[in-house]
Design a protein around this motif. Structure first.
Motif, mmCIF file in Angstrom:
data_model
loop_
_atom_site.group_PDB
_atom_site.id
_atom_site.type_symbol
_atom_site.label_atom_id
_atom_site.label_comp_id
_atom_site.label_asym_id
_atom_site.label_seq_id
_atom_site.Cartn_x
_atom_site.Cartn_y
_atom_site.Cartn_z
ATOM 1 N N TRP A 40 0.796 -1.227 0.000
ATOM 2 C CA TRP A 40 0.000 0.000 0.000
ATOM 3 C C TRP A 40 0.829 1.278 0.000
ATOM 4 C CZ3 TRP A 40 -4.199 -1.990 -1.442
ATOM 5 C CH2 TRP A 40 -4.688 -3.171 -0.903
ATOM 6 N N ALA A 41 2.137 1.184 0.002
ATOM 7 C CA ALA A 41 2.991 2.379 0.088
ATOM 8 C C ALA A 41 2.728 3.375 -1.047
ATOM 9 C CB ALA A 41 4.464 1.980 0.115
ATOM 10 N N TRP A 42 2.322 2.884 -2.185
ATOM 11 C CA TRP A 42 2.055 3.767 -3.331
ATOM 12 C C TRP A 42 0.880 4.709 -3.070
ATOM 13 C CZ3 TRP A 42 -2.558 3.281 -6.127
ATOM 14 C CH2 TRP A 42 -3.328 2.163 -5.825
ATOM 15 N N LEU A 43 0.051 4.393 -2.086
ATOM 16 C CA LEU A 43 -1.083 5.268 -1.748
ATOM 17 C C LEU A 43 -0.662 6.473 -0.908
ATOM 18 C CD1 LEU A 43 -3.814 2.604 -0.923
ATOM 19 C CD2 LEU A 43 -3.731 4.120 -2.906
ATOM 20 N N SER A 44 0.590 6.513 -0.487
ATOM 21 C CA SER A 44 1.047 7.643 0.329
ATOM 22 C C SER A 44 0.952 8.966 -0.432
ATOM 23 C CB SER A 44 2.466 7.410 0.842
ATOM 24 O OG SER A 44 3.362 7.276 -0.226
ATOM 25 N N THR A 45 0.963 8.917 -1.767
ATOM 26 C CA THR A 45 0.787 10.155 -2.540
ATOM 27 C C THR A 45 -0.616 10.727 -2.344
ATOM 28 O OG1 THR A 45 0.158 8.894 -4.509
ATOM 29 C CG2 THR A 45 2.473 9.506 -4.298
ATOM 30 N N LEU A 46 -1.605 9.842 -2.105
ATOM 31 C CA LEU A 46 -2.967 10.320 -1.841
ATOM 32 C C LEU A 46 -3.076 10.971 -0.464
ATOM 33 C CD1 LEU A 46 -5.297 7.510 -3.227
ATOM 34 C CD2 LEU A 46 -4.851 9.748 -4.205
ATOM 35 N N LYS A 47 -2.174 10.602 0.437
ATOM 36 C CA LYS A 47 -2.177 11.222 1.756
ATOM 37 C C LYS A 47 -1.652 12.646 1.658
ATOM 38 C CE LYS A 47 -1.093 9.048 5.438
ATOM 39 N NZ LYS A 47 -0.536 8.235 6.512
ATOM 40 N N ALA A 48 -0.582 12.815 0.888
ATOM 41 C CA ALA A 48 0.037 14.134 0.756
ATOM 42 C C ALA A 48 -0.838 15.083 -0.067
ATOM 43 C CB ALA A 48 1.409 13.998 0.109
ATOM 44 N N LYS A 49 -1.416 14.563 -1.121
ATOM 45 C CA LYS A 49 -2.249 15.368 -2.019
ATOM 46 C C LYS A 49 -3.559 14.618 -2.245
ATOM 47 C CE LYS A 49 -2.063 17.653 -6.475
ATOM 48 N NZ LYS A 49 -1.327 17.797 -7.728
ATOM 49 N N PRO A 50 -4.555 14.821 -1.381
ATOM 50 C CA PRO A 50 -5.803 14.059 -1.473
ATOM 51 C C PRO A 50 -6.491 14.213 -2.832
ATOM 52 C CG PRO A 50 -5.723 15.313 0.565
ATOM 53 C CD PRO A 50 -4.563 15.770 -0.262
ATOM 54 N N ALA A 51 -6.844 13.083 -3.393
ATOM 55 C CA ALA A 51 -7.561 13.050 -4.664
ATOM 56 C C ALA A 51 -8.309 11.724 -4.742
ATOM 57 C CB ALA A 51 -6.595 13.175 -5.830
ATOM 58 N N THR A 52 -9.328 11.691 -5.553
ATOM 59 C CA THR A 52 -10.094 10.462 -5.747
ATOM 60 C C THR A 52 -9.240 9.461 -6.510
ATOM 61 O OG1 THR A 52 -12.143 11.720 -5.810
ATOM 62 C CG2 THR A 52 -12.204 9.517 -6.738
ATOM 63 N N LEU A 53 -9.237 8.228 -6.044
ATOM 64 C CA LEU A 53 -8.507 7.168 -6.724
ATOM 65 C C LEU A 53 -9.419 6.579 -7.799
ATOM 66 C CD1 LEU A 53 -6.034 5.328 -6.946
ATOM 67 C CD2 LEU A 53 -7.085 3.861 -5.213
ATOM 68 N N ILE A 54 -9.170 6.992 -9.029
ATOM 69 C CA ILE A 54 -10.004 6.498 -10.131
ATOM 70 C C ILE A 54 -9.526 5.103 -10.548
ATOM 71 C CG2 ILE A 54 -10.732 8.759 -10.967
ATOM 72 C CD1 ILE A 54 -8.549 8.612 -13.058
ATOM 73 N N ARG A 55 -10.430 4.335 -11.108
ATOM 74 C CA ARG A 55 -10.140 2.943 -11.425
ATOM 75 C C ARG A 55 -9.008 2.806 -12.434
ATOM 76 N NH1 ARG A 55 -15.162 0.011 -13.188
ATOM 77 N NH2 ARG A 55 -14.438 0.302 -15.292
#
Length: 127
Positions: A40-55
């Motif tokens: 799950w480390a690749w999701l850390s970018t969503l923590k820094a810059k919140p955005a919807t994770l599109i499919r």
């Protein structure tokens, strides 16, 4: 007190991934400790810059690293073994696989696909 955001990251992601495009998923990811978790480390970018994770973004990542696809196959297998019906998970699983295969088909991807499909096909039919 229970620190589920730290110790139960896989369980929370298993429950939340089918709803990856919702604002609640984005908020959940912001609170999770994903940095020290290779899957799950690749999701850390969503923590820094919140955005919807599109499919399509999720499928693009899955085409590079099959750990998430393998995880989804394991979760779906567990769900079926408990004889539970989770339409959101089944639909998400199929959609991610189709999107990922549309991007690229490599040896790693085929190996994970065959393992997951064999597990699912070996399950007894539910009525």
């Amino acid at each position: 007190r229970y620190h589920a955001h730290r110790w139960n990251v896989d369980d929370l992601m298993a429950a939340a991934l089918p709803h990856h495009d919702s604002p609640l998923f984005t908020k959940l990811v912001q609170g999770l400790h994903v940095e020290n978790r290779p899957r799950w480390a690749w999701l850390s970018t969503l923590k820094a810059k919140p955005a919807t994770l599109i499919r399509s973004r999720l499928a693009k990542y899955c085409s590079k690293d099959t750990a998430v696809l393998s995880f989804l196959g394991d979760i779906l297998e567990e769900t079926l073994q408990m004889q539970l019906e989770n339409r959101a998970l089944m639909t998400f699983f199929a959609a991610i696989w189709l999107d990922t295969i549309a991007l690229s088909v490599g040896n790693d991807l085929v190996q994970v696909a065959i393992q997951s499909l064999l597990k699912l096909l070996s399950q007894p039919a539910q009525q």
